[in-house]
Design a protein around this motif. Structure first.
Motif, PDB file in Angstrom:
ATOM      1  N   ASP A   1      -3.018 -10.957   2.060  1.00  0.00           N
ATOM      2  CA  ASP A   1      -2.172 -10.214   1.860  1.00  0.00           C
ATOM      3  C   ASP A   1      -1.074 -11.297   1.554  1.00  0.00           C
ATOM      4  O   ASP A   1      -0.496 -10.590   0.386  1.00  0.00           O
ATOM      5  N   VAL A   2      -1.605 -12.545   0.478  1.00  0.00           N
ATOM      6  CA  VAL A   2      -0.532 -13.255  -0.586  1.00  0.00           C
ATOM      7  C   VAL A   2      -0.802 -12.503  -1.462  1.00  0.00           C
ATOM      8  O   VAL A   2       0.252 -12.337  -2.723  1.00  0.00           O
TER       9      VAL A   2
ATOM     10  N   VAL B   1      -2.419 -10.048  -2.465  1.00  0.00           N
ATOM     11  CA  VAL B   1      -1.905  -8.854  -3.012  1.00  0.00           C
ATOM     12  C   VAL B   1      -0.245  -8.630  -3.105  1.00  0.00           C
ATOM     13  O   VAL B   1       0.520  -8.097  -4.331  1.00  0.00           O
ATOM     14  N   LYS B   2       0.176  -9.499  -2.909  1.00  0.00           N
ATOM     15  CA  LYS B   2       2.135  -9.422  -2.795  1.00  0.00           C
ATOM     16  C   LYS B   2       2.122  -9.705  -4.351  1.00  0.00           C
ATOM     17  O   LYS B   2       2.676  -9.400  -5.020  1.00  0.00           O
ATOM     18  N   MET B   3       1.553 -10.525  -4.298  1.00  0.00           N
ATOM     19  CA  MET B   3       1.289 -11.505  -5.500  1.00  0.00           C
ATOM     20  C   MET B   3       1.439 -10.173  -7.030  1.00  0.00           C
ATOM     21  O   MET B   3       2.194 -10.307  -8.242  1.00  0.00           O
TER      22      MET B   3
ATOM     23  N   ILE C   1       1.570  -7.182  -6.592  1.00  0.00           N
ATOM     24  CA  ILE C   1       2.484  -5.827  -6.501  1.00  0.00           C
ATOM     25  C   ILE C   1       3.418  -6.842  -7.464  1.00  0.00           C
ATOM     26  O   ILE C   1       4.411  -5.855  -7.804  1.00  0.00           O
ATOM     27  N   TRP C   2       4.116  -7.966  -7.705  1.00  0.00           N
ATOM     28  CA  TRP C   2       5.118  -8.417  -8.248  1.00  0.00           C
ATOM     29  C   TRP C   2       4.750  -8.515  -9.929  1.00  0.00           C
ATOM     30  O   TRP C   2       5.464  -8.034 -10.612  1.00  0.00           O
TER      31      TRP C   2
ATOM     32  N   ASP D   1       1.592  -4.567   8.897  1.00  0.00           N
ATOM     33  CA  ASP D   1       1.937  -5.512   7.641  1.00  0.00           C
ATOM     34  C   ASP D   1       1.434  -4.855   6.355  1.00  0.00           C
ATOM     35  O   ASP D   1       2.090  -4.675   5.367  1.00  0.00           O
ATOM     36  N   GLU D   2       0.662  -4.198   6.138  1.00  0.00           N
ATOM     37  CA  GLU D   2       0.142  -3.612   5.172  1.00  0.00           C
ATOM     38  C   GLU D   2       1.082  -2.732   4.304  1.00  0.00           C
ATOM     39  O   GLU D   2       0.858  -2.752   2.857  1.00  0.00           O
TER      40      GLU D   2
ATOM     41  N   LEU E   1       3.647  -4.275   3.016  1.00  0.00           N
ATOM     42  CA  LEU E   1       3.140  -4.955   1.582  1.00  0.00           C
ATOM     43  C   LEU E   1       2.724  -3.748   0.231  1.00  0.00           C
ATOM     44  O   LEU E   1       3.341  -4.251  -0.370  1.00  0.00           O
TER      45      LEU E   1
ATOM     46  N   GLN F   1       4.613  -1.459   0.108  1.00  0.00           N
ATOM     47  CA  GLN F   1       6.242  -1.179  -0.316  1.00  0.00           C
ATOM     48  C   GLN F   1       6.589  -1.923  -1.527  1.00  0.00           C
ATOM     49  O   GLN F   1       6.501  -3.059  -1.519  1.00  0.00           O
TER      50      GLN F   1
END
Ligand code: ASP
Length: 422
Positions: free
Chosen positions: A174-175, A177-179, A181-182, A416-417, A420, A422
């Motif tokens: 998840d972390v 994936v967040k990176m 997205i950034w 959560d997904e 993430l 969005q």
């Protein structure tokens, strides 16, 4: 990724094209910006692939409890991703859109490298290096993939005491994936630089028009492949649903439109679950199969990775034997299953397929201008595939056998997904 981003990307494409044609030297001087963007993508690729694969495979551990449902799902996913890649490779071999395109389009963003195709035995040897850390440092992704598979199987067989490790990897995923997205917010800058310098290189050599024609043919061939992938799955729907297949397509259109708009299978998951309910698919089956399939059944993405890699090989004039193509076939399947269902999630695992075929990662530049729109279509195909997978498993496990299904665990934390993505 909102509308503002979409317009920024369009703007960067226009500026990159204009810059490449009218200010070629300046664009070549700005090439480092694009290199930075690709470096960042590569930086996240390895840890993401490792954590995503471990997270997905260890969850299959639960499928032991699910018995036939888990097995049907996995069989469907492997078949669907494999068919997608085969369709793509056959089309590319027949139409050869990359043949005749200038290799500078790829090599422009990178010093010319040694680009020879691997034969099958050397390919197999690269999968099992003596030192996994050294392999990671050299950015050899396939050994990492194999290592994650064995690692996950070991976690499953250890059982209870390995649970914290499995949770850790799900959290890490998840972390990362967040990176990503950034990182995607930097796409316009990377795109501007990479596209501009590639066009500058081609226009300096007066081969621009030739390149555009080849790219268009590639897009048409890929879209044809996606259509064929939908068609064979539609045949399954016809078989299962008979006259009600039109109703299936009607209900599926809502998640597919959502997929088109969001470019994210994960973000589309809640809409797909609603569609499954309206189609009266068994609720427990849908609650397990849809999230699971959304995570690993990215057939449109796998096809994209395979056709793009072969396209680049054609441009680079690399002769690919059937065994080398089998190598692309296998890595594309793993890449499609390891990719994340977020906008442009496939680009990250594409690096793995390119590496295994010895294609420079700078080749990605050719796809970036079209990737946003192609992403929408392959996401639709991914979502359609997940719905057909659910209907098939539902048919095999419940409708056909009249089996009572006990409450099954939900594979992923859907809330959560979605957040993430969005
Ligand atoms: N956007 C795709 C999906 O969400 C992944 C990709 O092909 O980039 O399914």
């Amino acid at each position: 990724m909102n509308n503002k981003m979409f317009y920024l990307i369009l703007l960067s494409i226009v500026l990159g094209i204009l810059g490449g044609i009218f200010l070629p030297e300046d664009m070549i001087a700005l090439r480092w910006l694009g290199t930075l963007f690709i470096n960042l993508l590569k930086l996240i690729a390895l840890p993401l692939i490792f954590s995503a694969l471990v997270g997905a495979i260890t969850s299959i551990g639960d499928t032991k409890r699910l018995g036939s449902i888990g097995i049907y799902t996995i069989m469907y996913v492997i078949a669907s991703v494999s068919f997608a890649v085969i369709i793509g490779l056959v089309l590319l071999n027949v139409f050869k859109p990359g043949v005749g395109l200038p290799p500078e389009l790829i090599l422009a963003n990178m010093p010319a490298t040694h680009t020879k195709a691997l034969d099958f035995s050397s390919f197999l040897l690269t999968l099992f290096p003596p030192n996994i850390v050294a392999a990671a440092a050299k950015f050899e992704i396939m050994p990492i993939v194999f290592f994650s598979i064995v690692f996950s199987i070991a976690c499953i067989s250890v059982g209870e005491s390995a649970k914290p490790v499995m949770h850790l990897f799900n959290g890490l995923r998840d972390v990362f994936v967040k990176m990503i997205i950034w990182l995607m917010y930097l796409t316009p800058i990377g795109l501007f630089s990479l596209l501009g310098s590639a066009i500058a290189e081609a226009s300096l050599q007066k081969r621009l028009m030739q390149s555009v024609k080849g790219m268009l043919l590639f897009i048409v061939v890929f879209m044809t492949g996606l259509a064929l992938q939908c068609l064979w799955q539609y045949a399954i729907v016809r078989y299962i649903k008979g006259k009600k297949s039109n109703e299936f397509v009607r209900q599926a259109s809502s998640p597919m439109l959502t997929a088109f708009v969001t470019s994210s299978s994960i973000a589309t998951l809640p809409v797909a679950l609603i569609a499954a309910k309206q189609l009266k698919l068994n609720d427990e089956v849908a609650r397990f199969v849809l999230p699971f399939s959304t995570t690993i059944n990215l057939a449109g993405t796998a096809m994209y990775e395979a056709v793009s890699t072969l396209f680049f090989c054609q441009i680079l004039g690399m002769h690919l034997s059937i065994t080398s193509q089998i190598g692309i076939f296998i890595t594309s399947i793993v890449a499609g299953m390891g990719a994340t269902g977020i906008p442009e999630g496939g680009l990250v695992t594409m690096i793995m397929v390119l590496r295994s075929a010895n294609v420079p990662t700078s080749a990605l530049v050719l796809l970036l201008p079209f990737d946003r729109i192609l992403d929408r279509f392959r996401t639709m195909v991914n979502v359609w595939g997940s719905l057909v997978c659910t209907a098939t498993v539902d048919y095999l496990a419940t409708a056909k056998q009249g089996r009572v299904i006990e409450a099954l665990p939900v594979y992923a934390s859907e809330k959560d997904e979605v957040a993430l993505a969005q």
